[in-house]
Enzyme design. Structure first.
Site, PDB file in Angstrom:
ATOM      1  N   HIS A  26       0.841  -1.200   0.000  1.00 39.75           N
ATOM      2  CA  HIS A  26       0.000   0.000   0.000  1.00 39.75           C
ATOM      3  C   HIS A  26       0.874   1.246   0.000  1.00 39.75           C
ATOM      4  O   HIS A  26       2.027   1.190   0.401  1.00 39.75           O
ATOM      5  CB  HIS A  26      -0.813   0.101   1.297  1.00 39.75           C
ATOM      6  CG  HIS A  26      -1.631  -1.078   1.666  1.00 39.75           C
ATOM      7  ND1 HIS A  26      -2.986  -1.128   1.466  1.00 39.75           N
ATOM      8  CD2 HIS A  26      -1.307  -2.243   2.271  1.00 39.75           C
ATOM      9  CE1 HIS A  26      -3.461  -2.280   1.928  1.00 39.75           C
ATOM     10  NE2 HIS A  26      -2.459  -2.967   2.419  1.00 39.75           N
ATOM     11  N   TYR A  27       0.285   2.390  -0.383  1.00 37.55           N
ATOM     12  CA  TYR A  27       0.891   3.654   0.049  1.00 37.55           C
ATOM     13  C   TYR A  27      -0.040   4.324   1.039  1.00 37.55           C
ATOM     14  O   TYR A  27      -1.254   4.088   1.044  1.00 37.55           O
ATOM     15  CB  TYR A  27       1.283   4.573  -1.104  1.00 37.55           C
ATOM     16  CG  TYR A  27       0.187   5.192  -1.946  1.00 37.55           C
ATOM     17  CD1 TYR A  27      -0.704   6.126  -1.442  1.00 37.55           C
ATOM     18  CD2 TYR A  27       0.093   4.878  -3.299  1.00 37.55           C
ATOM     19  CE1 TYR A  27      -1.672   6.707  -2.238  1.00 37.55           C
ATOM     20  CE2 TYR A  27      -0.870   5.453  -4.111  1.00 37.55           C
ATOM     21  CZ  TYR A  27      -1.744   6.361  -3.567  1.00 37.55           C
ATOM     22  OH  TYR A  27      -2.702   6.925  -4.364  1.00 37.55           O
ATOM     23  N   THR A  28       0.565   5.177   1.876  1.00 37.58           N
ATOM     24  CA  THR A  28      -0.171   5.690   3.032  1.00 37.58           C
ATOM     25  C   THR A  28      -1.144   6.817   2.702  1.00 37.58           C
ATOM     26  O   THR A  28      -2.112   7.018   3.423  1.00 37.58           O
ATOM     27  CB  THR A  28       0.817   6.239   4.077  1.00 37.58           C
ATOM     28  OG1 THR A  28       1.658   7.201   3.438  1.00 37.58           O
ATOM     29  CG2 THR A  28       1.663   5.116   4.664  1.00 37.58           C
ATOM     30  N   GLU A  92       2.509  -0.665   4.669  1.00 38.53           N
ATOM     31  CA  GLU A  92       2.126   0.689   4.252  1.00 38.53           C
ATOM     32  C   GLU A  92       3.411   1.474   3.970  1.00 38.53           C
ATOM     33  O   GLU A  92       4.242   1.672   4.856  1.00 38.53           O
ATOM     34  CB  GLU A  92       1.329   1.393   5.348  1.00 38.53           C
ATOM     35  CG  GLU A  92      -0.100   0.879   5.511  1.00 38.53           C
ATOM     36  CD  GLU A  92      -1.081   1.457   4.478  1.00 38.53           C
ATOM     37  OE1 GLU A  92      -0.674   2.293   3.634  1.00 38.53           O
ATOM     38  OE2 GLU A  92      -2.258   1.054   4.526  1.00 38.53           O
ATOM     39  N   HIS A 133      -2.768  -3.175  -3.222  1.00 35.39           N
ATOM     40  CA  HIS A 133      -4.139  -2.984  -2.753  1.00 35.39           C
ATOM     41  C   HIS A 133      -5.087  -2.844  -3.946  1.00 35.39           C
ATOM     42  O   HIS A 133      -6.218  -3.324  -3.933  1.00 35.39           O
ATOM     43  CB  HIS A 133      -4.199  -1.747  -1.848  1.00 35.39           C
ATOM     44  CG  HIS A 133      -5.335  -1.779  -0.869  1.00 35.39           C
ATOM     45  ND1 HIS A 133      -5.591  -0.734  -0.021  1.00 35.39           N
ATOM     46  CD2 HIS A 133      -6.294  -2.718  -0.614  1.00 35.39           C
ATOM     47  CE1 HIS A 133      -6.656  -1.042   0.714  1.00 35.39           C
ATOM     48  NE2 HIS A 133      -7.093  -2.226   0.375  1.00 35.39           N
ATOM     49  N   ASP A 143      -3.801   2.281  -4.670  1.00 33.89           N
ATOM     50  CA  ASP A 143      -2.432   2.147  -4.170  1.00 33.89           C
ATOM     51  C   ASP A 143      -1.875   0.747  -4.444  1.00 33.89           C
ATOM     52  O   ASP A 143      -2.644  -0.208  -4.507  1.00 33.89           O
ATOM     53  CB  ASP A 143      -2.370   2.505  -2.672  1.00 33.89           C
ATOM     54  CG  ASP A 143      -3.272   1.652  -1.785  1.00 33.89           C
ATOM     55  OD1 ASP A 143      -4.441   1.445  -2.145  1.00 33.89           O
ATOM     56  OD2 ASP A 143      -2.786   1.193  -0.741  1.00 33.89           O
TER      57      ASP A 143
HETATM   58 ZN   LIG Z   1      -4.123   0.512   0.719  1.00 34.10          ZN
END
Ligand SMILES: [Zn+2]
Length: 229
Positions: A26-28, A92, A133, A143
Site C-alpha cells: 500500500h501507500y499511506t 504501508e 491494494h 495504491d
Molecule cells: Zn491501501
C-alpha cells in the site's frame, strides 16, 4: 535496516487454520507521523492498521506482529478468497500519492530487504500472491500507484512481471484475469478490473480496454503460473 517498534492496538487473532500466504503493498496517502497515528488509533469508527510502515528514508516501523491479523485490506478478493486481512501481511509505504510521487531509492531498497525477510519467513506466499491494494480491491483502491516499481521488485524476486514474447490471451478477458487472481466483475464493472491490471502491469495507459498489448502482458503472466494463455 533501521527498525523502530511502534505497536498498534488494532489487530486480531488470525482465524484457525489461516495460512499467511498473501503480501499486500500500500501507500499511506499521509505523511509518516500522521500515518503512524491513524494506523495505531483505537478510537476511530473504522479502525485500521498494518504490520509495517516504511518511511521515505527507509526506516521500518513495526506496528503489528506478523502472527496477528492487521486491518489494511478491507473488502478484498484474490484467487477466489475474500477478506484478505485474515491471511495476509500488509506493508504501508509512506507516499502521498503513488501516481504522482516517485518512491525514493532508499525506501525501495529497504522495501526489497523487508519483502525478502517476509518471504523467507512465509514460504506459502507464492510470487503471484505479492499484490497491490489496487489488485485486490479494484476501483475502490489505487495504491501503491502508477509509479510503484513493480518490475524492479520482480527482478529482485518479489512478485511477478510479464515475460516478454508471450502469446496474447484469447477470448474472455475477465476469465483470464480471474485465472491470475483478479476478482470477477459484479459490483465492480469488468473494465475497472482491466484497469486494475493495467495500473500494475501497463501504467503508461490505464484505459480499461482489453487491447492486444494488455492481452499479451496477461499471457506473459499466466505462462509463469501454469494457467496457460
Ligand atoms: Zn491501501
Amino acid at each position: 535496516m533501521k527498525t523502530v517498534d511502534h505497536p498498534s492496538p488494532n489487530h486480531a487473532v488470525r482465524p484457525a487454520g489461516a495460512a499467511i500466504d498473501v503480501l499486500v503493498l500500500h501507500y499511506t496517502e499521509l505523511p509518516l507521523q500522521e500515518s503512524l497515528d491513524v494506523l495505531s488509533d483505537p478510537a476511530r469508527p473504522l479502525k485500521v492498521s498494518a504490520h509495517y510502515v516504511l518511511a521515505e528514508d527507509g526506516t521500518l516501523y513495526r506496528l503489528v506482529p506478523e502472527e496477528r491479523a492487521a486491518w489494511h485490506a478491507g473488502k478484498s478478493w484474490w484467487r477466489g478468497r475474500e477478506a484478505l486481512n485474515a491471511s495476509s501481511i500488509g506493508i504501508e509505504i509512506v507516499n502521498l500519492h503513488g501516481d504522482r510521487h516517485d518512491y525514493p531509492q532508499q525506501q525501495i531498497a529497504a522495501l526489497i530487504k523487508l519483502c525478502h525477510d517476509i518471504l523467507a519467513r512465509h514460504p506459502a506466499i507464492a510470487p503471484r500472491n505479492v499484490v497491490g491494494h489496487s489488485d485486490i480491491a479494484p476501483q475502490r483502491k489505487i495504491d501503491p500507484g502508477l509509479r510503484f516499481p513493480w518490475q524492479a521488485l520482480a527482478a529482485a524476486g518479489i512478485g511477478l512481471w510479464p515475460k516478454a514474447g508471450a502469446r496474447p490471451v484469447e477470448g474472455d478477458i475477465q476469465a483470464a484475469l480471474q485465472r491470475f487472481g483478479y476478482p470477477p466483475p459484479g459490483e465492480v464493472p469488468g473494465p475497472e478490473i482491466v484497469k486494475a491490471f493495467q495500473r500494475r502491469f501497463r501504467p503508461a495507459r490505464v484505459d480499461g480496454e482489453a487491447d492486444r498489448e494488455t492481452r499479451t502482458l496477461l499471457g506473459g503472466l499466466l505462462d509463469q503460473v501454469g494457467e496457460g494463455a
